[in-house]
Design a protein around this motif. Structure first.
Motif, mmCIF file in Angstrom:
data_model
loop_
_atom_site.group_PDB
_atom_site.id
_atom_site.type_symbol
_atom_site.label_atom_id
_atom_site.label_comp_id
_atom_site.label_asym_id
_atom_site.label_seq_id
_atom_site.Cartn_x
_atom_site.Cartn_y
_atom_site.Cartn_z
ATOM 1 N N VAL A 19 0.862 -1.178 0.000
ATOM 2 C CA VAL A 19 0.000 0.000 0.000
ATOM 3 C C VAL A 19 0.900 1.230 0.000
ATOM 4 O O VAL A 19 1.830 1.316 0.798
ATOM 5 C CB VAL A 19 -0.904 0.003 1.249
ATOM 6 N N PRO A 20 0.661 2.186 -0.882
ATOM 7 C CA PRO A 20 1.480 3.393 -0.908
ATOM 8 C C PRO A 20 1.364 4.178 0.402
ATOM 9 O O PRO A 20 0.294 4.250 0.994
ATOM 10 C CB PRO A 20 0.908 4.218 -2.061
ATOM 11 N N VAL A 21 2.471 4.754 0.830
ATOM 12 C CA VAL A 21 2.471 5.589 2.027
ATOM 13 C C VAL A 21 1.820 6.924 1.682
ATOM 14 O O VAL A 21 2.199 7.571 0.698
ATOM 15 C CB VAL A 21 3.914 5.782 2.547
ATOM 16 N N SER A 22 0.853 7.309 2.480
ATOM 17 C CA SER A 22 0.126 8.556 2.246
ATOM 18 C C SER A 22 1.082 9.752 2.250
ATOM 19 O O SER A 22 1.912 9.880 3.141
ATOM 20 C CB SER A 22 -0.932 8.732 3.333
ATOM 21 N N GLY A 23 0.966 10.579 1.241
ATOM 22 C CA GLY A 23 1.798 11.779 1.156
ATOM 23 C C GLY A 23 3.160 11.581 0.536
ATOM 24 O O GLY A 23 3.872 12.547 0.291
ATOM 25 N N CYS A 24 3.539 10.346 0.234
ATOM 26 C CA CYS A 24 4.844 10.072 -0.373
ATOM 27 C C CYS A 24 4.714 10.222 -1.894
ATOM 28 O O CYS A 24 3.915 9.523 -2.523
ATOM 29 C CB CYS A 24 5.327 8.683 -0.007
ATOM 30 N N LEU A 25 5.492 11.119 -2.465
ATOM 31 C CA LEU A 25 5.417 11.347 -3.909
ATOM 32 C C LEU A 25 5.858 10.139 -4.715
ATOM 33 O O LEU A 25 5.295 9.843 -5.772
ATOM 34 C CB LEU A 25 6.260 12.567 -4.278
ATOM 35 N N ILE A 26 6.876 9.425 -4.236
ATOM 36 C CA ILE A 26 7.370 8.244 -4.950
ATOM 37 C C ILE A 26 6.315 7.142 -4.925
ATOM 38 O O ILE A 26 6.006 6.537 -5.957
ATOM 39 C CB ILE A 26 8.701 7.758 -4.355
ATOM 40 N N CYS A 27 5.747 6.871 -3.752
ATOM 41 C CA CYS A 27 4.693 5.860 -3.646
ATOM 42 C C CYS A 27 3.506 6.220 -4.536
ATOM 43 O O CYS A 27 2.958 5.364 -5.231
ATOM 44 C CB CYS A 27 4.205 5.736 -2.204
ATOM 45 N N GLY A 28 3.114 7.489 -4.504
ATOM 46 C CA GLY A 28 1.968 7.922 -5.295
ATOM 47 C C GLY A 28 2.185 7.735 -6.785
ATOM 48 O O GLY A 28 1.314 7.232 -7.491
ATOM 49 N N ALA A 29 3.361 8.122 -7.254
ATOM 50 C CA ALA A 29 3.667 7.977 -8.683
ATOM 51 C C ALA A 29 3.708 6.507 -9.089
ATOM 52 O O ALA A 29 3.170 6.124 -10.138
ATOM 53 C CB ALA A 29 4.991 8.663 -9.009
#
Length: 68
Positions: A19-29
């Motif tokens: 699950v992507p970490v909330s607020g992390c730009l790398i995870c979000g992308a």
């Protein structure tokens, strides 16, 4: 008699994804890219994006957003 085994990470089922970490730009992308390529059948790309989400470093915070 006890046997000593080397510990290994728990096995993950193929249907579980990080699950992507909330607020992390790398995870979000990586998560957005993963969802864009999934319908194309690009399982290698999905696997690679899962690896990025799972393995890139995050700064540890003290719970108030301050790096510890």
């Amino acid at each position: 008699m006890s046997s000593s085994k080397a510990s290994s990470p728990p096995a993950l089922h193929s249907n579980l994804e990080p699950v992507p970490v909330s607020g992390c730009l790398i995870c979000g992308a990586a998560a957005r890219h993963r969802e864009a390529i999934r319908p194309l059948g690009n399982t290698v790309g999905v696997h690679n994006m899962n690896g990025i989400i799972r393995q890139h470093p995050h700064r540890v915070t003290d719970g108030e957003g301050v790096a510890a």
